[in-house]
Design a protein around this motif. Structure first.
Motif, PDB file in Angstrom:
ATOM      1  N   ILE A   1       0.841  -1.204   0.000  1.00 40.44           N
ATOM      2  CA  ILE A   1       0.000   0.000   0.000  1.00 40.44           C
ATOM      3  C   ILE A   1       0.878   1.256   0.000  1.00 40.44           C
ATOM      4  O   ILE A   1       1.839   1.364   0.744  1.00 40.44           O
ATOM      5  N   ARG A   2       0.497   2.216  -0.879  1.00 44.02           N
ATOM      6  CA  ARG A   2       1.194   3.491  -0.988  1.00 44.02           C
ATOM      7  C   ARG A   2       0.255   4.621  -0.578  1.00 44.02           C
ATOM      8  O   ARG A   2      -0.970   4.420  -0.491  1.00 44.02           O
ATOM      9  N   PRO A   3       0.798   5.828  -0.319  1.00 34.66           N
ATOM     10  CA  PRO A   3      -0.070   6.944   0.083  1.00 34.66           C
ATOM     11  C   PRO A   3      -1.182   7.185  -0.926  1.00 34.66           C
ATOM     12  O   PRO A   3      -0.942   7.221  -2.135  1.00 34.66           O
ATOM     13  N   GLY A   4      -2.424   7.332  -0.425  1.00 35.51           N
ATOM     14  CA  GLY A   4      -3.566   7.632  -1.277  1.00 35.51           C
ATOM     15  C   GLY A   4      -4.294   6.424  -1.825  1.00 35.51           C
ATOM     16  O   GLY A   4      -5.354   6.564  -2.441  1.00 35.51           O
ATOM     17  N   ASP A   5      -3.741   5.228  -1.625  1.00 30.54           N
ATOM     18  CA  ASP A   5      -4.377   4.024  -2.170  1.00 30.54           C
ATOM     19  C   ASP A   5      -5.709   3.748  -1.485  1.00 30.54           C
ATOM     20  O   ASP A   5      -5.858   3.926  -0.274  1.00 30.54           O
ATOM     21  N   THR A   6      -6.673   3.298  -2.263  1.00 30.15           N
ATOM     22  CA  THR A   6      -7.934   2.753  -1.760  1.00 30.15           C
ATOM     23  C   THR A   6      -8.206   1.468  -2.526  1.00 30.15           C
ATOM     24  O   THR A   6      -7.665   1.268  -3.632  1.00 30.15           O
ATOM     25  N   LEU A   7      -9.036   0.593  -1.949  1.00 25.56           N
ATOM     26  CA  LEU A   7      -9.361  -0.650  -2.665  1.00 25.56           C
ATOM     27  C   LEU A   7     -10.085  -0.351  -3.970  1.00 25.56           C
ATOM     28  O   LEU A   7      -9.899  -1.060  -4.973  1.00 25.56           O
ATOM     29  N   TYR A   8     -10.888   0.710  -3.975  1.00 28.90           N
ATOM     30  CA  TYR A   8     -11.613   1.068  -5.202  1.00 28.90           C
ATOM     31  C   TYR A   8     -10.636   1.435  -6.309  1.00 28.90           C
ATOM     32  O   TYR A   8     -10.755   0.971  -7.450  1.00 28.90           O
ATOM     33  N   GLN A   9      -9.643   2.283  -5.965  1.00 23.72           N
ATOM     34  CA  GLN A   9      -8.670   2.688  -6.976  1.00 23.72           C
ATOM     35  C   GLN A   9      -7.823   1.507  -7.441  1.00 23.72           C
ATOM     36  O   GLN A   9      -7.503   1.379  -8.631  1.00 23.72           O
ATOM     37  N   LEU A  10      -7.441   0.618  -6.512  1.00 22.22           N
ATOM     38  CA  LEU A  10      -6.659  -0.550  -6.890  1.00 22.22           C
ATOM     39  C   LEU A  10      -7.469  -1.490  -7.787  1.00 22.22           C
ATOM     40  O   LEU A  10      -6.918  -2.089  -8.720  1.00 22.22           O
ATOM     41  N   ALA A  11      -8.753  -1.605  -7.498  1.00 17.56           N
ATOM     42  CA  ALA A  11      -9.613  -2.463  -8.330  1.00 17.56           C
ATOM     43  C   ALA A  11      -9.661  -1.944  -9.763  1.00 17.56           C
ATOM     44  O   ALA A  11      -9.577  -2.715 -10.736  1.00 17.56           O
ATOM     45  N   ILE A  12      -9.793  -0.607  -9.911  1.00 13.47           N
ATOM     46  CA  ILE A  12      -9.820  -0.016 -11.257  1.00 13.47           C
ATOM     47  C   ILE A  12      -8.462  -0.188 -11.933  1.00 13.47           C
ATOM     48  O   ILE A  12      -8.375  -0.581 -13.106  1.00 13.47           O
ATOM     49  N   ARG A  13      -7.370   0.082 -11.160  1.00 12.45           N
ATOM     50  CA  ARG A  13      -6.022   0.046 -11.760  1.00 12.45           C
ATOM     51  C   ARG A  13      -5.674  -1.351 -12.265  1.00 12.45           C
ATOM     52  O   ARG A  13      -5.048  -1.502 -13.325  1.00 12.45           O
ATOM     53  N   TYR A  14      -6.096  -2.389 -11.524  1.00 14.03           N
ATOM     54  CA  TYR A  14      -5.688  -3.748 -11.884  1.00 14.03           C
ATOM     55  C   TYR A  14      -6.829  -4.579 -12.460  1.00 14.03           C
ATOM     56  O   TYR A  14      -6.788  -5.808 -12.453  1.00 14.03           O
ATOM     57  N   ASN A  15      -7.893  -3.887 -12.908  1.00 15.07           N
ATOM     58  CA  ASN A  15      -8.972  -4.540 -13.649  1.00 15.07           C
ATOM     59  C   ASN A  15      -9.617  -5.670 -12.853  1.00 15.07           C
ATOM     60  O   ASN A  15      -9.778  -6.793 -13.329  1.00 15.07           O
ATOM     61  N   THR A  16      -9.960  -5.368 -11.609  1.00 12.69           N
ATOM     62  CA  THR A  16     -10.639  -6.342 -10.764  1.00 12.69           C
ATOM     63  C   THR A  16     -11.745  -5.613 -10.002  1.00 12.69           C
ATOM     64  O   THR A  16     -12.176  -4.546 -10.414  1.00 12.69           O
ATOM     65  N   THR A  17     -12.215  -6.191  -8.883  1.00 11.95           N
ATOM     66  CA  THR A  17     -13.281  -5.560  -8.103  1.00 11.95           C
ATOM     67  C   THR A  17     -12.859  -5.471  -6.642  1.00 11.95           C
ATOM     68  O   THR A  17     -11.972  -6.210  -6.179  1.00 11.95           O
ATOM     69  N   VAL A  18     -13.511  -4.554  -5.912  1.00 10.26           N
ATOM     70  CA  VAL A  18     -13.239  -4.429  -4.479  1.00 10.26           C
ATOM     71  C   VAL A  18     -13.552  -5.749  -3.786  1.00 10.26           C
ATOM     72  O   VAL A  18     -12.800  -6.202  -2.901  1.00 10.26           O
ATOM     73  N   GLU A  19     -14.662  -6.384  -4.181  1.00  7.96           N
ATOM     74  CA  GLU A  19     -15.065  -7.641  -3.551  1.00  7.96           C
ATOM     75  C   GLU A  19     -14.016  -8.729  -3.753  1.00  7.96           C
ATOM     76  O   GLU A  19     -13.712  -9.514  -2.838  1.00  7.96           O
ATOM     77  N   ALA A  20     -13.425  -8.770  -4.966  1.00  7.57           N
ATOM     78  CA  ALA A  20     -12.415  -9.798  -5.249  1.00  7.57           C
ATOM     79  C   ALA A  20     -11.162  -9.569  -4.419  1.00  7.57           C
ATOM     80  O   ALA A  20     -10.531 -10.518  -3.936  1.00  7.57           O
ATOM     81  N   ILE A  21     -10.782  -8.297  -4.235  1.00  8.40           N
ATOM     82  CA  ILE A  21      -9.601  -7.998  -3.416  1.00  8.40           C
ATOM     83  C   ILE A  21      -9.854  -8.390  -1.961  1.00  8.40           C
ATOM     84  O   ILE A  21      -8.996  -8.990  -1.295  1.00  8.40           O
ATOM     85  N   MET A  22     -11.059  -8.054  -1.443  1.00  5.70           N
ATOM     86  CA  MET A  22     -11.372  -8.386  -0.060  1.00  5.70           C
ATOM     87  C   MET A  22     -11.449  -9.892   0.150  1.00  5.70           C
ATOM     88  O   MET A  22     -11.091 -10.405   1.224  1.00  5.70           O
ATOM     89  N   ALA A  23     -11.867 -10.637  -0.874  1.00  8.59           N
ATOM     90  CA  ALA A  23     -12.002 -12.088  -0.751  1.00  8.59           C
ATOM     91  C   ALA A  23     -10.652 -12.764  -0.543  1.00  8.59           C
ATOM     92  O   ALA A  23     -10.547 -13.772   0.162  1.00  8.59           O
ATOM     93  N   VAL A  24      -9.576 -12.179  -1.169  1.00 13.82           N
ATOM     94  CA  VAL A  24      -8.254 -12.811  -1.017  1.00 13.82           C
ATOM     95  C   VAL A  24      -7.459 -12.158   0.109  1.00 13.82           C
ATOM     96  O   VAL A  24      -6.284 -12.488   0.319  1.00 13.82           O
ATOM     97  N   ASN A  25      -8.088 -11.226   0.848  1.00 16.82           N
ATOM     98  CA  ASN A  25      -7.447 -10.588   1.993  1.00 16.82           C
ATOM     99  C   ASN A  25      -8.404 -10.600   3.185  1.00 16.82           C
ATOM    100  O   ASN A  25      -8.894  -9.550   3.619  1.00 16.82           O
ATOM    101  N   PRO A  26      -8.739 -11.796   3.721  1.00 16.48           N
ATOM    102  CA  PRO A  26      -9.708 -11.863   4.816  1.00 16.48           C
ATOM    103  C   PRO A  26      -9.238 -11.050   6.021  1.00 16.48           C
ATOM    104  O   PRO A  26      -8.063 -11.081   6.389  1.00 16.48           O
ATOM    105  N   GLY A  27     -10.150 -10.258   6.594  1.00 10.74           N
ATOM    106  CA  GLY A  27      -9.825  -9.451   7.761  1.00 10.74           C
ATOM    107  C   GLY A  27      -9.317  -8.064   7.429  1.00 10.74           C
ATOM    108  O   GLY A  27      -9.121  -7.244   8.325  1.00 10.74           O
TER     109      GLY A  27
END
Length: 494
Positions: free
Chosen positions: A259-285
């Motif tokens: 994680i870098r300054p300013g990162d959000t799961l929403y922005q990462l989902a857009i940047r890497y062509n995925t979804t917030v839900e998919a990121i949360m699924a592989v990062n429980p907790g």
């Protein structure tokens, strides 16, 4: 668009290349390298002395090596550091501001420059490294420290700290200052079995640490007796119940991301062509509302390769303040052309450090019968015309391709030469007036008396100086107290 930062600086014989640093002015560089502002300006055509850019490359004429300043008997040489003031130096070296100014004629106490050499009268010799008496230990002041907080942290009192540090001003502690704390040096805490050591970082609280490491605030407080949870210090070492969490191993089909300054799961989902839900699924907790800089998470997909720019383009790394519009102007292309070679780029969400491709065109060198000025916040064609004492029509004529209703901060515009006739200044120096100059500030800058300055310029209206106006600086003559006091009020340039 011409950009000094991009130019390949090739300095003529008899000069050398110099990179502008924070706080540099042509006057300061001229003094530093034993030359003149006029000589520097002459070998840097088009330079705007009022808008030097950090990182800009310029050429400096080689003068003779300036002699090392020799301080008179009873004084010693001192190099100005960040945060220094004459008052602070007077307190440090047991002297007075007046005594320092007396051995440094012409010094501007309100404009000390980092690296500037001055002379300090010897009240006492520069204080040796503090040796703390028995029963105390040495401590280096950090950001946010106060005697009150240190007294609480080290189980003592403000009075006891002051008694161990005679002459220290508790209301003016300096980062890096060494003081003595009553007591013994607190040992590095050894965390008990079943806990691990943790170093406090910016933004940490016991509550956030409890969530991050799957424990409770009460459990953290229990293994850190005496730690104030409301006054955690960056760099402070505490104990966390549990074991050191292993570096997460990302499952197949994902990659590790820090994680870098300013990162959000929403922005990462857009940047890497995925979804917030998919990121949360592989990062429980994971707490999506409390991402920590440096935190490692897993992103679904594969590690994106470093982009390879196609032929006819070059790679560019986004810097603070960049926009596609500014890049298009800087590199003589269009926003549409940049977007075409960067499919999927979001022009409204450029990231510092992001790599993009820029269509490669060699920007033509602009011509300007005058000098270039870089637009600053709040500038308009009208205000710039007033600043340089020219008409808006002349300014428009000198910049036919610029939209006066859409000036961009950092944009270069051409300031045409004024029609003011050159002045003569036998034995002195011709100076070009800058914004905010006044009679008294010019006299102080060149260490001449106000009366001598006025006598050398009998036709100048000192109440309406204009930027770009030329005046004569006579050879230095000692100022008298009477002539100096006569300049109590001078109208500054608006």
């Amino acid at each position: 668009m011409y950009d000094y930062n991009e130019m390949d600086s090739k300095c003529p014989t008899g000069s050398f290349s110099y990179t502008i640093k924070s706080g540099d002015t042509l006057y300061k560089l001229a003094r530093m390298h034993n030359t003149t502002v006029e000589a520097i300006t002459a070998i840097n055509p088009g330079i705007n002395p009022n808008n030097l850019q950090v990182g800009q490359r310029i050429c400096i004429p080689k003068g003779t090596t300036p002699p090392t300043q020799t301080c008179p008997t009873g004084t010693f040489s001192y190099t100005i550091k960040s945060g220094d003031t004459l008052y602070k130096l007077a307190m440090t070296y047991n002297t007075t501001v007046e005594a320092i100014m007396a051995v440094n004629p012409g010094i501007d106490p309100n404009n000390l420059q980092i690296g500037q050499r001055i002379c300090i009268p010897r009240g006492t010799m520069p204080p040796p490294t503090s040796t703390c008496p028995t029963g105390t230990f040495s401590y280096t002041i950090r950001s946010g420290d106060t005697f009150y907080l240190l007294a609480i942290r080290y189980n003592t009192t403000v009075e006891a700290i002051m008694a161990a540090n005679p002459g220290v001003d508790p209301n003016n502690l300096q980062i890096g200052q060494r003081i003595c704390i009553p007591g013994r040096v607190p040992p590095t805490p050894t965390c008990p079995t079943g806990t691990f050591s943790y170093t406090i970082r910016s933004g940490d609280t016991f509550y956030l640490l409890a969530i991050r490491y799957n424990t409770t605030v009460e459990a953290i407080m229990a293994v850190n007796p005496g730690v104030d949870p409301n006054n955690l210090q960056i760099g402070q070492r505490i104990c966390i119940p549990g074991r050191v969490p292993p570096t997460p191993t990302c499952p197949t089909g994902t990659f590790s991301y820090t994680i870098r300054p300013g990162d959000t799961l929403y922005q990462l989902a857009i940047r890497y062509n995925t979804t917030v839900e998919a990121i949360m699924a592989v990062n429980p907790g994971i707490d999506p509302n409390n991402l920590q800089i440096g935190q490692r998470i897993c992103i679904p997909g594969r590690v994106p390769p470093t982009p390879t720019c196609p032929t006819g383009t070059f790679s560019y790394t986004i810097r603070p303040g960049d926009t596609l519009y500014q890049l298009a102007i800087r590199y003589n292309t269009t926003v549409e052309a940049i977007m075409a070679v960067n499919p999927g780029i979001d022009p409204n969400n450029l990231r510092i450090g992001q790599r993009i491709c820029i269509p490669e065109r060699v920007p033509p060198t602009p011509t300007c019968d005058g000098f270039f000025y870089r637009v600053r916040p709040g500038d308009t064609f009208y205000s710039i015309a007033q600043m340089f004492n020219i008409s808006v029509d002349r300014l428009l004529a000198a910049n036919p391709h610029i939209d006066p209703n859409n000036l961009m901060v950092g944009q270069l515009i051409c300031i045409p030469r004024t029609t003011m006739p050159p002045i003569t200044c036998p034995g002195g120096t011709v100076y070009v007036v800058r914004p905010n100059d006044t009679l008294s500030s010019i006299a102080m800058r060149f260490n001449v008396s106000i009366m001598d300055l006025m006598a050398a310029n009998p036709n100048i209206n000192w109440c309406s100086l204009m930027p770009g106006q030329q005046i004569c600086i006579p050879r230095h003559m000692p100022c008298s107290a009477e002539t100096t006091s006569s300049s109590a009020e001078t109208t500054p340039i608006q």
